[in-house]
Design a protein around this motif. Structure first.
Motif, PDB file in Angstrom:
ATOM      1  N   ASP A  47      36.984  44.006  64.711  1.00 46.47           N
ATOM      2  CA  ASP A  47      38.408  44.001  64.407  1.00 46.47           C
ATOM      3  C   ASP A  47      38.658  43.568  62.967  1.00 46.47           C
ATOM      4  OD1 ASP A  47      39.159  44.836  66.971  1.00 46.47           O
ATOM      5  OD2 ASP A  47      39.017  42.792  67.740  1.00 46.47           O
ATOM      6  N   LYS A  74      44.998  39.118  64.074  1.00 46.29           N
ATOM      7  CA  LYS A  74      43.841  39.994  64.258  1.00 46.29           C
ATOM      8  C   LYS A  74      44.318  41.322  64.817  1.00 46.29           C
ATOM      9  CE  LYS A  74      41.516  40.802  67.675  1.00 46.29           C
ATOM     10  NZ  LYS A  74      40.825  40.835  68.973  1.00 46.29           N
ATOM     11  N   PRO A  76      43.438  44.814  66.473  1.00 50.00           N
ATOM     12  CA  PRO A  76      42.353  45.501  67.179  1.00 50.00           C
ATOM     13  C   PRO A  76      42.105  46.884  66.596  1.00 50.00           C
ATOM     14  CG  PRO A  76      44.354  45.488  68.510  1.00 50.00           C
ATOM     15  CD  PRO A  76      44.624  44.611  67.324  1.00 50.00           C
ATOM     16  N   THR A  77      40.841  47.275  66.531  1.00 51.45           N
ATOM     17  CA  THR A  77      40.468  48.565  65.948  1.00 51.45           C
ATOM     18  C   THR A  77      40.087  49.603  67.004  1.00 51.45           C
ATOM     19  OG1 THR A  77      38.195  47.776  65.704  1.00 51.45           O
ATOM     20  CG2 THR A  77      39.678  47.506  63.806  1.00 51.45           C
ATOM     21  N   SER A  82      35.625  45.794  69.940  1.00 48.22           N
ATOM     22  CA  SER A  82      36.980  45.251  69.952  1.00 48.22           C
ATOM     23  C   SER A  82      37.426  44.985  71.387  1.00 48.22           C
ATOM     24  CB  SER A  82      37.948  46.245  69.296  1.00 48.22           C
ATOM     25  OG  SER A  82      39.285  45.818  69.431  1.00 48.22           O
ATOM     26  N   ASP A  84      40.573  45.105  72.030  1.00 50.85           N
ATOM     27  CA  ASP A  84      41.810  45.895  72.060  1.00 50.85           C
ATOM     28  C   ASP A  84      43.051  45.034  72.292  1.00 50.85           C
ATOM     29  OD1 ASP A  84      40.457  48.313  71.630  1.00 50.85           O
ATOM     30  OD2 ASP A  84      40.032  48.527  73.775  1.00 50.85           O
TER      31      ASP A  84
END
Length: 198
Positions: A47, A74, A76-77, A82, A84
């Motif tokens: 992330d 943060k 999420p990617t 991740s 999520d």
């Protein structure tokens, strides 16, 4: 048991004025090898954290100590590594010299961390205390204690022992080890890094 290797984790900072900077922390590439089997392994990018640091006082030559507010979020990617989930918190770093050769750093950090088991965010309080000292010339060392207190979890603690080498005003190298002091944290971690100012 999980063995992990992280490469090129990066913190890119941009100064906005004498007291403020923004930061992007990138979990660039991590390989995790789990004893639970291949299904538990993970590899890839993590992330991204967005941070804003604002010095309330210090780092200006007018006071010996320094204190800052440091909120972060943060993002999420959606990658394999991740969770999520959006997470965030507030970091409160403080620093002051104890003697001509010994510096003290203290930090409190309040985090909203997602608990997958409970499917909700829990509050964590991370706290650190670090002593920095010169060794010889541009070589320095530090000893740090890190503790984490979280809802519904055992207290976690570790110590970090490291060295810094600053060959010039705009370049810093660091290396050290992380040692787990409780069962809930990694037994051993080794790290090396560098900082460049443009």
């Amino acid at each position: 048991t999980v063995d992990a290797v992280a490469l090129l984790q990066s913190n890119v900072k941009l100064g906005l004025d004498d007291k403020t900077d923004i930061q992007v922390v990138i979990d660039t590439w991590v390989l995790e090898d789990s004893a639970a089997g291949d299904d538990a392994d993970a590899e890839g990018f993590g992330d991204v954290q967005l941070r804003l640091k604002r010095n309330l006082w210090g780092n200006d030559g007018e006071t010996d100590d320094a204190f800052a507010l440091f909120p972060y979020v943060k993002i999420p990617t959606g990658t394999e590594r991740s969770n999520d989930e959006l997470e965030g918190g507030l970091i409160l770093p403080y620093a002051r010299p104890l003697t001509d050769e010994l510096d003290l750093g203290l930090m409190g950090q309040f985090d909203a961390v997602f608990d997958e088991g409970a499917d909700e965010h829990d509050l964590e309080f991370l706290h650190t205390a670090v002593l920095g000292y010169p060794i010889e010339g541009s070589l320095g060392g530090y000893l740090e204690y890190v503790g984490i207190l979280a809802e519904g979890a055992e207290y976690r603690a570790q110590t970090n022992i490291g060295f810094t080498l600053q060959p010039g005003p705009d370049l810093l190298f660091d290396a050290g080890v992380r040692l787990g002091l409780s069962d809930e944290v990694d037994d051993l971690g080794v790290f090396v890094g560098f900082t460049v100012r443009y």
